[in-house]
Enzyme design. Structure first.
Site, PDB file in Angstrom:
ATOM      1  CG  ASN A   8       9.610  -0.588   9.250  1.00  0.00           C
ATOM      2  OD1 ASN A   8      10.259  -1.090  10.174  1.00  0.00           O
ATOM      3  ND2 ASN A   8       9.158   0.651   9.272  1.00  0.00           N
ATOM      4  CD1 TRP A   9       8.744  -7.268   9.521  1.00  0.00           C
ATOM      5  CD2 TRP A   9      10.030  -8.598  10.771  1.00  0.00           C
ATOM      6  NE1 TRP A   9       8.861  -8.458   8.859  1.00  0.00           N
ATOM      7  CE2 TRP A   9       9.653  -9.308   9.608  1.00  0.00           C
ATOM      8  CE3 TRP A   9      10.841  -9.239  11.705  1.00  0.00           C
ATOM      9  CZ2 TRP A   9      10.063 -10.619   9.347  1.00  0.00           C
ATOM     10  CZ3 TRP A   9      11.250 -10.548  11.459  1.00  0.00           C
ATOM     11  CH2 TRP A   9      10.869 -11.224  10.300  1.00  0.00           C
ATOM     12  CE  LYS A  10       5.778   0.602  10.947  1.00  0.00           C
ATOM     13  NZ  LYS A  10       4.856   1.701  10.919  1.00  0.00           N
ATOM     14  CG  HIS A  93       9.823   5.008   9.420  1.00  0.00           C
ATOM     15  ND1 HIS A  93       8.786   5.437  10.222  1.00  0.00           N
ATOM     16  CD2 HIS A  93       9.292   4.085   8.580  1.00  0.00           C
ATOM     17  CE1 HIS A  93       7.686   4.781   9.879  1.00  0.00           C
ATOM     18  NE2 HIS A  93       7.965   3.960   8.887  1.00  0.00           N
ATOM     19  CD  GLU A  95       6.248   4.417  12.788  1.00  0.00           C
ATOM     20  OE1 GLU A  95       7.089   3.513  12.983  1.00  0.00           O
ATOM     21  OE2 GLU A  95       5.136   4.207  12.246  1.00  0.00           O
ATOM     22  CD  GLU A 160       7.113   4.487   4.664  1.00  0.00           C
ATOM     23  OE1 GLU A 160       6.695   3.355   4.482  1.00  0.00           O
ATOM     24  OE2 GLU A 160       7.624   4.858   5.734  1.00  0.00           O
ATOM     25  N   GLY A 166      -0.096   3.011   8.830  1.00  0.00           N
ATOM     26  CA  GLY A 166      -0.809   2.292   9.887  1.00  0.00           C
ATOM     27  C   GLY A 166      -2.264   2.708  10.059  1.00  0.00           C
ATOM     28  CB  SER A 206      -2.383   1.718   4.620  1.00  0.00           C
ATOM     29  OG  SER A 206      -2.438   2.279   5.918  1.00  0.00           O
ATOM     30  N   GLY A 227       4.730  -1.952   6.381  1.00  0.00           N
ATOM     31  CA  GLY A 227       4.824  -2.042   7.836  1.00  0.00           C
ATOM     32  C   GLY A 227       3.977  -3.189   8.357  1.00  0.00           C
ATOM     33  N   GLY A 228       2.793  -2.866   8.839  1.00  0.00           N
ATOM     34  CA  GLY A 228       1.921  -3.841   9.510  1.00  0.00           C
ATOM     35  C   GLY A 228       1.749  -5.147   8.745  1.00  0.00           C
TER      36      GLY A 228
HETATM   37  C1  PEP Z   1       5.824   1.996   7.526  1.00  0.00           C
HETATM   38  O1  PEP Z   1       5.775   2.345   8.694  1.00  0.00           O
HETATM   39  O2  PEP Z   1       6.906   2.024   6.910  1.00  0.00           O
HETATM   40  C2  PEP Z   1       4.582   1.565   6.893  1.00  0.00           C
HETATM   41  C3  PEP Z   1       4.484   1.650   5.611  1.00  0.00           C
HETATM   42  O3  PEP Z   1       3.606   1.104   7.742  1.00  0.00           O
HETATM   43  P1  PEP Z   1       2.173   0.482   7.329  1.00  0.00           P
HETATM   44  O4  PEP Z   1       2.387  -0.405   6.145  1.00  0.00           O
HETATM   45  O5  PEP Z   1       1.726  -0.268   8.536  1.00  0.00           O
HETATM   46  O6  PEP Z   1       1.288   1.652   6.994  1.00  0.00           O
END
Ligand code: PEP
Length: 246
Positions: A8-10, A93, A95, A160, A166, A206, A227-228
């Protein structure tokens, strides 16, 4: 079931750098046993689609509208995503639930629209830190599963925990195992035995190369939503390799 690793590149990446990142993943994907998906921002979909076409890496988006078309300024529909070459879409999600006030009912409507357009929905659920500390995590997450999935759901659910996204923090292995078992039971309740068992349940929050192997070996963890760490192809591929031993 083959593990699924989705990036997920957001809201990150202009077209050229996104295409280059996708190319690096696609080149290495042949040697990875996991199913891989990349979910760039809408504006990079057109640049990435030709890069991923014919490769083992699927192209997904990060949201869609519940309607197919109409007066919804700024929104993108599921048929538009399919037309642009997407095969999946992340929905609900945390967010979007937090920043856009998305409710379970809206997520459910979007999920129906995604399925009707032939997209694989990746529906996100997860508790806040306050809910976990109050001992309500399982109740909250299973409630989201029941309310966010339409009848006849087929797709993927991503657990999640909001406080792990994050932050570099992850739940204990025991907590992940407890939650994934509870989500599996909620899926069987909602969809029936066979359909409930067919849904892959991803862990997200994470995930990094250093913790992927341990998280992905936990029972009922069918992959990861990343994500990140998905913004770095080497990290994303290292996570996918961690899933390959499942
Ligand atoms: C996400 O936002 O879907 C996610 C899992 O982010 P991160 O891996 O950065 O915690």
């Amino acid at each position: 079931m083959t593990p699924l690793i989705a990036g997920n590149w957001k809201m990150n990446g202009l077209r050229a750098e996104s295409a280059e990142r996708a190319q690096r993943v696609a080149r290495a994907a042949a040697g990875v046993a996991a199913e891989l998906w990349l979910c760039p921002p809408f504006t990079a979909i057109g640049a990435i689609e030709p890069v991923l076409r014919g490769t083992r890496v699927g192209l997904g988006a990060q949201d869609c509208h519940a309607r197919g078309n109409g007066a919804h300024t700024g929104d993108i529909s599921a048929p538009m995503l399919a037309d642009a070459g997407c095969g999946a879409v992340i929905l609900g999600h945390s967010e979007r639930r937090a920043e856009h006030g998305e409710t379970d009912a809206q997520v459910r409507a979007k999920t129906e629209a995604a399925m009707a357009a032939g997209l694989m929905p990746i529906v996100c659920v997860g508790e806040s830190e306050a809910e976990r500390l109050a001992g309500h995590a399982v109740h909250v997450v299973c409630g989201q599963v029941a309310a966010s999935l339409p009848d006849g759901f087929s797709g993927v659910v991503a657990y999640e925990p909001i406080w792990a996204i994050g932050t570099g923090r992850t739940p204990t292995e025991a907590d992940v195992a407890e939650m994934h078992a509870a989500v599996r039971a909620a899926l069987r309740d909602r969809l029936g035995e066979a359909a409930g068992n067919a849904v892959r349940i991803l862990y997200g929050g994470s995930v990094k190369p250093e913790n992927a192997r341990v998280l992905l070996r936990i029972p009922e963890v069918g992959g990861a939503l990343v994500g990140g760490a998905s913004l770095d192809p080497d990290s994303f591929l290292a996570i996918a390799e961690g899933a390959s031993g499942k």
